[in-house]
Scaffold this motif. Structure first.
Motif, mmCIF file in Angstrom:
data_model
loop_
_atom_site.group_PDB
_atom_site.id
_atom_site.type_symbol
_atom_site.label_atom_id
_atom_site.label_comp_id
_atom_site.label_asym_id
_atom_site.label_seq_id
_atom_site.Cartn_x
_atom_site.Cartn_y
_atom_site.Cartn_z
ATOM 1 N N LEU A 230 0.931 -1.670 -0.244
ATOM 2 C CA LEU A 230 -0.113 0.154 0.264
ATOM 3 C C LEU A 230 0.758 0.834 0.067
ATOM 4 O O LEU A 230 1.369 1.284 1.353
ATOM 5 C CB LEU A 230 -1.342 -0.048 1.412
ATOM 6 N N GLU A 231 0.226 2.004 -0.444
ATOM 7 C CA GLU A 231 1.212 3.527 0.025
ATOM 8 C C GLU A 231 0.120 4.425 1.074
ATOM 9 O O GLU A 231 -1.046 3.847 0.976
ATOM 10 C CB GLU A 231 0.490 4.568 -1.777
ATOM 11 N N VAL A 232 1.183 5.052 1.430
ATOM 12 C CA VAL A 232 0.359 4.481 3.226
ATOM 13 C C VAL A 232 0.624 6.564 3.071
ATOM 14 O O VAL A 232 1.252 7.453 2.545
ATOM 15 C CB VAL A 232 1.682 4.800 4.514
ATOM 16 N N TYR A 233 -0.926 7.300 3.493
ATOM 17 C CA TYR A 233 -0.857 8.732 4.319
ATOM 18 C C TYR A 233 -0.973 9.148 4.949
ATOM 19 O O TYR A 233 -1.344 8.148 5.832
ATOM 20 C CB TYR A 233 -1.694 9.441 2.853
ATOM 21 N N LEU A 234 -0.726 9.847 5.892
ATOM 22 C CA LEU A 234 -0.807 10.713 6.827
ATOM 23 C C LEU A 234 -1.350 12.164 6.683
ATOM 24 O O LEU A 234 -1.032 13.052 6.183
ATOM 25 C CB LEU A 234 -0.055 10.310 7.705
#
Ligand SMILES: *Cc1c(COP(=O)(O)O)cnc(C)c1O
Length: 373
Positions: A230-234
């Motif tokens: 997964l591409e991870v965003y915060l």
């Protein structure tokens, strides 16, 4: 500090903002995740050109924030709303790359529009794990919460066009709570994650606080990257501008009722509403707890609201009318929440540059009060 400032005034501390941004940018570099500014906490767009040099973009809660992020930052722009209005959705889609829905009804209603525009669709899930105590109004996992789809209500057979999952369950928390939350997310939605391209960890990560465990955060990010690709965003809000601003105020009068009371030209209700809503005691420069230093005062506001009090503080020297007081950690959830209740003027907004020079960004007047009524 802050001599000759016209009070009340919020002052953004550019050096401290940069310090936070450097920490966040390092997390992006170390892990390949993307960090977005949650504008709900801090939307002083005059500093967006600076912020955009360090992190990947903005997160928004609806049309106006979406437009602000698009026009003032112009990088990645993700939106979540509990429900979107039909008369706003087209404009929202035009500003945002990721549209996050809070129900399958909303997904079904707007799916085709989003896909036709080439934008990405996400669903907000509720992992039903409360990791915070005491602040139910900040806990999206509290009973009967409207925020996020629970596993029981999740329709795994209706995911056409959905490329990501979003959760937001933390508030001012450390990465051990994130780790526990990821366990719950995997346990409940692990099968779904395998079909997704991205995941958004929401906000509430106090990454720039001195005791925050960044290596553990980075392990959490890598875990989702490695296990599910997964591409991870915060999307932290507080962490961007934590401790990076002040609210400067002047003592207008000192009265007495069982203890000395200092009346300030600011208001908790109007200028720092979280003090009453959360509630919390804002840090004040060069002060102690009630009784800790020689001279104690109750600090209160100019308004007519009996409960419009900031707290009880003590000082080494007796306060005098005309003294300036500096509340700290006032960049976040302050300007974005203030109001003109009781006809209180809005504080000016200024920035203190790294050379300590002060530049006013905004001043407000009667017109700002009148125009909203
Ligand atoms: C409030 C909020 C944030 C930011 O939270 P902070 O506590 O300021 O970090 C991020 N995402 C969503 C969906 C939010 O509601």
């Amino acid at each position: 500090m802050f001599k000759d400032i016209e009070t009340p005034c919020y002052i953004i501390d550019e050096a401290k903002l940069k310090h936070n941004l450097e920490i966040l940018s390092q997390v992006e570099k170390n892990t390949g995740c993307k960090i977005l500014l949650a504008q709900k906490a801090y939307s002083c767009y005059h500093t967006y050109p600076l912020i955009s040099q360090y992190i990947s973009g903005t997160a928004c809660s609806g049309l106006f924030e979406a437009r602000l992020g698009y026009e003032k930052m112009g990088k990645e722009n993700h939106v979540f709303s509990a429900a979107y209005r039909e008369d706003e959705i087209d404009e929202i889609i035009s500003y945002c790359g990721h549209i996050i829905f809070n129900s399958f009804t909303q997904l079904d209603k707007y799916r085709d529009k989003v896909l036709k525009s080439g934008k990405k669709i996400g669903l907000r899930i509720n992992p039903e794990l409360s990791t915070q105590e005491g602040h139910e109004i900040y806990d999206p996992c509290s009973p009967k919460s409207r925020l996020g789809i629970t596993l029981k209500n999740f329709k795994s057979d209706n995911l056409d066009g959905v490329s990501g999952l979003h959760f937001h369950t933390l508030c001012e928390q450390n990465s051990d709570d994130l780790e526990k939350t990821l366990d719950a997310v995997e346990e409940k939605f692990g099968d779904i994650l395998k079909k997704m391209e991205w995941i958004n960890f929401g906000g509430g990560h106090h990454i720039t606080r001195s005791d925050y465990d960044i290596p553990r955060l980075e392990r959490c990010i890598k875990r989702m990257q490695d296990k599910y690709g997964l591409e991870v965003y915060l999307e932290p809000g507080e962490a961007i501008a934590l401790n990076a601003g002040y609210l400067v105020t002047t003592v207008l009068d000192i009265t007495e009722n069982d203890m000395p009371i200092a009346i300030l030209d600011t208001s908790a209700a109007c200028h720092m509403p979280d003090v009453l809503e959360m509630p919390y005691r804002p840090p004040l420069k060069d002060s102690g707890l009630n009784g800790e230093k020689k001279y104690s005062y109750r600090l209160a506001s100019q308004t007519c609201l009996a409960g419009d009090m900031i707290g009880e503080y003590s000082f080494d020297k007796a306060l005098e009318i005309g003294n300036m007081l500096i509340f700290e950690d006032m960049a976040i959830y302050s300007m974005v929440k203030n109001n003109t209740f009781n006809g209180m003027p809005l504080p000016s907004i200024a920035i203190m540059h790294e050379d300590n020079s002060i530049e006013y960004l905004k001043k407000f007047s009667y017109a700002d009060f009148e125009s909203r009524l």
